[in-house]
Scaffold this active site. Sequence first.
Site, PDB file in Angstrom:
ATOM      1  N   SER A  88       1.758  -9.885  -1.019  1.00 27.06           N
ATOM      2  CA  SER A  88       1.187  -8.441  -0.635  1.00 27.06           C
ATOM      3  C   SER A  88       1.571  -7.779   0.651  1.00 27.06           C
ATOM      4  O   SER A  88       1.663  -6.644   0.618  1.00 27.06           O
ATOM      5  CB  SER A  88      -0.277  -7.998  -1.333  1.00 27.06           C
ATOM      6  N   GLU A 146      -9.822   5.829   3.195  1.00 27.61           N
ATOM      7  CA  GLU A 146     -10.610   4.679   3.749  1.00 27.61           C
ATOM      8  C   GLU A 146      -9.493   3.567   4.118  1.00 27.61           C
ATOM      9  O   GLU A 146      -8.716   3.398   3.262  1.00 27.61           O
ATOM     10  CB  GLU A 146     -11.773   4.216   2.763  1.00 27.61           C
ATOM     11  N   LYS A 194       0.915  -1.255   0.005  1.00 25.64           N
ATOM     12  CA  LYS A 194      -0.125   0.073  -0.079  1.00 25.64           C
ATOM     13  C   LYS A 194       0.878   1.308   0.148  1.00 25.64           C
ATOM     14  O   LYS A 194       0.355   2.198  -0.565  1.00 25.64           O
ATOM     15  CB  LYS A 194      -0.803  -0.065   1.159  1.00 25.64           C
TER      16      LYS A 194
HETATM   17  C1  LIG Z   1      -1.783  -6.980   2.635  1.00 27.96           C
HETATM   18  C2  LIG Z   1      -2.898  -6.859   1.582  1.00 27.96           C
HETATM   19  N1  LIG Z   1      -3.121  -7.275   0.465  1.00 27.96           N
HETATM   20  C3  LIG Z   1      -4.105  -7.210  -0.255  1.00 27.96           C
HETATM   21  C4  LIG Z   1      -4.865  -6.107  -0.196  1.00 27.96           C
HETATM   22  C5  LIG Z   1      -6.229  -6.058  -1.153  1.00 27.96           C
HETATM   23  O1  LIG Z   1      -6.156  -4.847  -1.834  1.00 27.96           O
HETATM   24  P1  LIG Z   1      -5.641  -4.634  -3.456  1.00 27.96           P
HETATM   25  O2  LIG Z   1      -6.578  -5.532  -3.858  1.00 27.96           O
HETATM   26  O3  LIG Z   1      -5.992  -3.201  -3.555  1.00 27.96           O
HETATM   27  O4  LIG Z   1      -4.080  -5.115  -3.598  1.00 27.96           O
HETATM   28  C6  LIG Z   1      -4.780  -5.403   1.187  1.00 27.96           C
HETATM   29  C7  LIG Z   1      -5.862  -4.558   1.514  1.00 27.96           C
HETATM   30  O5  LIG Z   1      -6.286  -3.963   2.692  1.00 27.96           O
HETATM   31  C8  LIG Z   1      -3.667  -5.746   1.882  1.00 27.96           C
HETATM   32  O6  LIG Z   1      -3.854  -5.075   3.175  1.00 27.96           O
END
Ligand SMILES: Cc1ncc(COP(=O)(O)O)c(C=O)c1O
Length: 393
Positions: free
Chosen positions: A378, A112, A90
Amino acid sequence: MKTYQVNENGYYGEFGGAYIPEILHKCVTELQDTYLKVLESEAFRREYDQLLRDYVGRPSPLYLTRRLSQKYGCRLYLKREDLNHTGAHKINNTIGQILLARRMGKTRIIAETGAGQHGVATATVCALMNMKCVVYMGKTDVERQHINVQKMEMLGARVEPVTSGNMTLKDATNEAIRDWCCHPADTYYIIGSTVGPHPYPDMVARLQSVISEEIKKQLLEHEGHDYPDYLIACVGGGSNAAGTIYHYLDDERVKIVLAEAGGEGITTGKSAATIQLGKKGIIHGARTLVMQSEDGQIEEPYSISAGLDYPGIGPMHANLSATRRATVLPVNDDEALAAAYELTRLEGIIPALESAHALGALNKLNFRPEDIVVLTLSGRGDKDIDQLLKYKQ
Ligand SMILES: Cc1ncc(COP(=O)(O)O)c(C=O)c1O
């Protein structure tokens, strides 16, 4: 050549656009007119790249797993976004957007958040840039991601718990948009995913595209060519997936697999698998797939993972699915939990519950031993420790 990128009107195929209340028209138009000029300027690039390197810790490693590769019979790499400062992808986006907000003369930031990772990343860059910060977060998420709430408060942000709907990401986004409507002149809204009115999906995808830019360089180093056979990522709104696939969108040699939250199962009524269950509609300013009833009321989603618990999906991803460029697989809560424990025990890495959904997709695919697979991890699991321990395996 077919392109899966946004067109000049802000659409991916039939998805996207900017469906906004009149009061926001001026600031959204201003953003549309400004974002590319700023993002492509040399001064911005210099500041952004330097912060990504020295503050976030990029490039994030591309790690070739040993035991997990053996288990799935392929060469499985993890793109380690979990190692970034603040623990997820993020921050790549919030750094870019706050630099843009500053250049646009804005003094107040709103955001948000679902899992709290975007909230923490926003509160972090607001501390860094000395900006006022208000983060809207559903009350359900305030409880299940309380560690991140404490971090945001420590960073000086005000966290506003939202008690409408099922008190998750959709409801937090509604409140943030309401706030924006009341303060359009001084406030910049840092959206945390590839959702919202144009230009947000394209802007967030560009700011996250550092992920695929690095994957290209790193694969070239490791494998002698710069593309994998598979790219796998989880999708909430779609930002880590968009960043992972950005430079490969139009390279059909690369298969794209998106994992969305099946919840307790897509037929149980407790799911957030928007691409499987959604119909065309409008949510938070974009035309996309939306989980909705026959008469167009948005349905409450459900997922164990706060970051995937959303009844919409980015327009880029809706189009990738509609055109069959991407394979979309629902991964249920129990499958994600099992995958989280598997990664922890085989590789010594505790993943975020969101990322565990991407890992849960591995079981559903058949690889050849020579296949090169890159899966974006992620985020890290620190914020989810309570939930992970509750389902100890
Ligand atoms: C660690 C992590 N991965 C994935 C996501 C999903 O978001 P996005 O689809 O925008 O990557 C989030 C959302 O809060 C997250 O905290």
